[in-house]
Scaffold this active site. Structure first.
Site, PDB file in Angstrom:
ATOM      1  N   LYS A   1       0.957  -1.084   0.030  1.00  0.00           N
ATOM      2  CA  LYS A   1       0.099   0.027   0.049  1.00  0.00           C
ATOM      3  C   LYS A   1       0.981   1.271   0.024  1.00  0.00           C
ATOM      4  O   LYS A   1       2.139   1.019   0.024  1.00  0.00           O
ATOM      5  CB  LYS A   1      -1.148  -0.027   1.128  1.00  0.00           C
ATOM      6  CG  LYS A   1      -1.859  -1.188   1.163  1.00  0.00           C
ATOM      7  CD  LYS A   1      -2.667  -1.032  -0.214  1.00  0.00           C
ATOM      8  CE  LYS A   1      -3.822  -2.309   0.101  1.00  0.00           C
ATOM      9  NZ  LYS A   1      -3.430  -3.714  -0.083  1.00  0.00           N
TER      10      LYS A   1
HETATM   11  C1  LIG Z   1      -9.701  -3.026  -1.619  1.00  0.00           C
HETATM   12  C2  LIG Z   1      -9.117  -3.970  -0.399  1.00  0.00           C
HETATM   13  N1  LIG Z   1      -9.906  -4.284   0.883  1.00  0.00           N
HETATM   14  C3  LIG Z   1      -9.388  -4.718   1.591  1.00  0.00           C
HETATM   15  C4  LIG Z   1      -8.212  -5.119   1.885  1.00  0.00           C
HETATM   16  C5  LIG Z   1      -7.496  -6.006   3.103  1.00  0.00           C
HETATM   17  O1  LIG Z   1      -6.203  -5.303   3.473  1.00  0.00           O
HETATM   18  P1  LIG Z   1      -5.399  -6.052   4.388  1.00  0.00           P
HETATM   19  O2  LIG Z   1      -4.636  -6.802   3.710  1.00  0.00           O
HETATM   20  O3  LIG Z   1      -4.666  -4.870   5.216  1.00  0.00           O
HETATM   21  O4  LIG Z   1      -6.167  -6.738   5.467  1.00  0.00           O
HETATM   22  C6  LIG Z   1      -7.394  -5.101   0.693  1.00  0.00           C
HETATM   23  C7  LIG Z   1      -5.779  -5.570   0.573  1.00  0.00           C
HETATM   24  O5  LIG Z   1      -5.248  -5.721  -0.456  1.00  0.00           O
HETATM   25  C8  LIG Z   1      -7.815  -4.402  -0.621  1.00  0.00           C
HETATM   26  O6  LIG Z   1      -7.067  -4.033  -1.638  1.00  0.00           O
END
Ligand SMILES: Cc1ncc(COP(=O)(O)O)c(C=O)c1O
Length: 384
Positions: free
Chosen positions: A185
């Site tokens: 990210k």
């Molecule tokens: C659109 C979206 N929502 C939720 C997530 C979940 O994030 P995390 O990996 O921090 O749990 C991601 C992760 O890539 C994502 O791209």
């Protein structure tokens, strides 16, 4: 070509000061939730100009706990899109609720707000729009609809740290925003995320749910003025961030606007380089997308103008030492979502077309112009 020459599609930017602070934290004797988390959360509140910002172990757990805090239960419906990481749908389904999907706008790749009303039923409780690739959704329209139907809005802002809508930062207005700090990210805490809100009641519930339903943070209990007594208000989960992660986050947050400025420059360079390449459909250019934080630079392969498919094109780039990302496979076509909710190919044609054609090009703040030029010339040689 050696492994060292391989260009990944994403790479975190961690400076020496951050590493020193992580080491200091590890040496300090307090490595889990403590003063650095407290400092990081203060900094997040300042960044978003929001009264509440909670760090969590991942955006997935932030979304999950937010739904629990809103009382989402079996039989309820939550509206989102299929063009997302499956975490967005999984957290809804894990609570026995139904992810009700809406197709995307093929230009912005965000939820098609004109189809949102049709998806609302008596069971709908919330809308979970995704700021896909870092481009904010049509917040005005979504919040107007949410108000009209008395729905909560949880913005899946996993891609959107530093993005803005009408010059207001995502996270500085609206109902609930959930950010991801996963290493690919725009800023990272290794794993992690944060949940931002202006709703006092939600905040109270969320902070308890984040740590076993306990009504006080653990590190206070063991501090010199803390008491060993505590009460449990809810059957909570465990999603607190550690101080080691917060040590990284404090430095990352201070740099994220600078990181995003470089991402924007790189996005503009891609746009300039490919604007006449008919084999590719490009995102709307940065000059027309003021609020975009360019988490991803996604292009779509046009089968009419090249013999490559998306998958063979990704392979061809890999063979030439260039990594790409696939964001995303259509989530409604995963077996679980077909079997459990009856979704089928053809249900969301615009999403399906994009999911067949899309790939993300290398984009990260330390990508040099020379490295990017290698990506550009390789792509143009393959397709022009
Ligand atoms: C659109 C979206 N929502 C939720 C997530 C979940 O994030 P995390 O990996 O921090 O749990 C991601 C992760 O890539 C994502 O791209």
């Amino acid at each position: 070509m050696t492994t060292a020459d391989f260009l990944p599609f994403s790479r975190p930017t961690i400076d020496e000061d951050t590493i020193q602070d992580v080491v200091a934290c590890l040496r300090s004797g307090w490595i889990t939730t403590g003063p650095r988390v407290q400092q990081f959360e203060e900094n997040l509140k300042n960044y978003f100009n929001a009264p509440y910002a909670f760090t969590v172990m991942s955006a997935t757990s932030g979304l999950h706990l937010s739904l629990i805090a809103l009382g989402i239960k079996p039989g309820d419906e939550v509206i989102t899109t299929s063009l997302t990481f499956v975490a967005t749908l999984n957290v809804i389904a894990a609570l026995g609720a139904k992810p009700v999907l809406v197709d995307i706008d093929p230009v912005t790749l965000n939820i098609e707000v004109n189809q949102l009303r049709d998806a609302i039923t008596l069971q709908t409780r919330a809308i979970m729009p995704v700021h896909y690739a870092g481009l904010p959704v049509n917040c005005d329209e979504i919040y107007a609809i949410a108000k009209e139907y008395n729905l909560r809005v949880i913005e899946d802002a996993a891609h959107a740290i530093g993005a803005s809508y009408h010059n207001k930062k995502i996270g500085s207005f609206g109902d609930i925003q959930v950010f991801s700090f996963h290493p690919n990210k725009n800023m990272t805490t290794i794993e992690g995320g944060c949940v931002v809100t202006r709703d006092e009641e939600f905040a109270k519930k969320f902070s308890q749910l984040r740590f076993h339903g306990i009504n006080r943070e653990a590190w206070n209990r063991f501090g010199k003025n803390g008491s060993q007594h505590y009460d449990v208000m809810l059957p909570g989960l465990k999603s607190n961030m550690s101080d080691v992660q917060a040590a990284v986050g404090i430095h990352q947050l201070a740099q994220v606007d600078g990181f995003n400025a470089r991402r924007r420059e790189l996005a503009q360079r891609y746009y300039d380089a490919f604007k006449n390449n008919k084999a590719l459909t490009l995102p709307v250019p940065p000059s027309e997308n003021e609020g975009h934080c360019w988490h991803l630079y996604c292009v779509q392969i046009n089968p009419e103008n090249t013999s490559y498919t998306r998958d063979t094109f990704m392979e061809a780039l890999k063979d030439r030492g260039i990594g790409t990302g696939l964001h995303y496979l259509a989530t409604h076509l995963f077996s679980y979502y077909q079997n459990e909710f009856g979704y089928r190919a053809g249900d969301f044609p615009k999403t399906e077309q994009v999911c067949d054609r899309i790939m993300s090009l290398p984009l990260f703040p330390t990508l040099t112009n020379e490295q990017q030029d290698r990506v550009i010339s390789t792509i143009n040689e393959l397709t022009l």
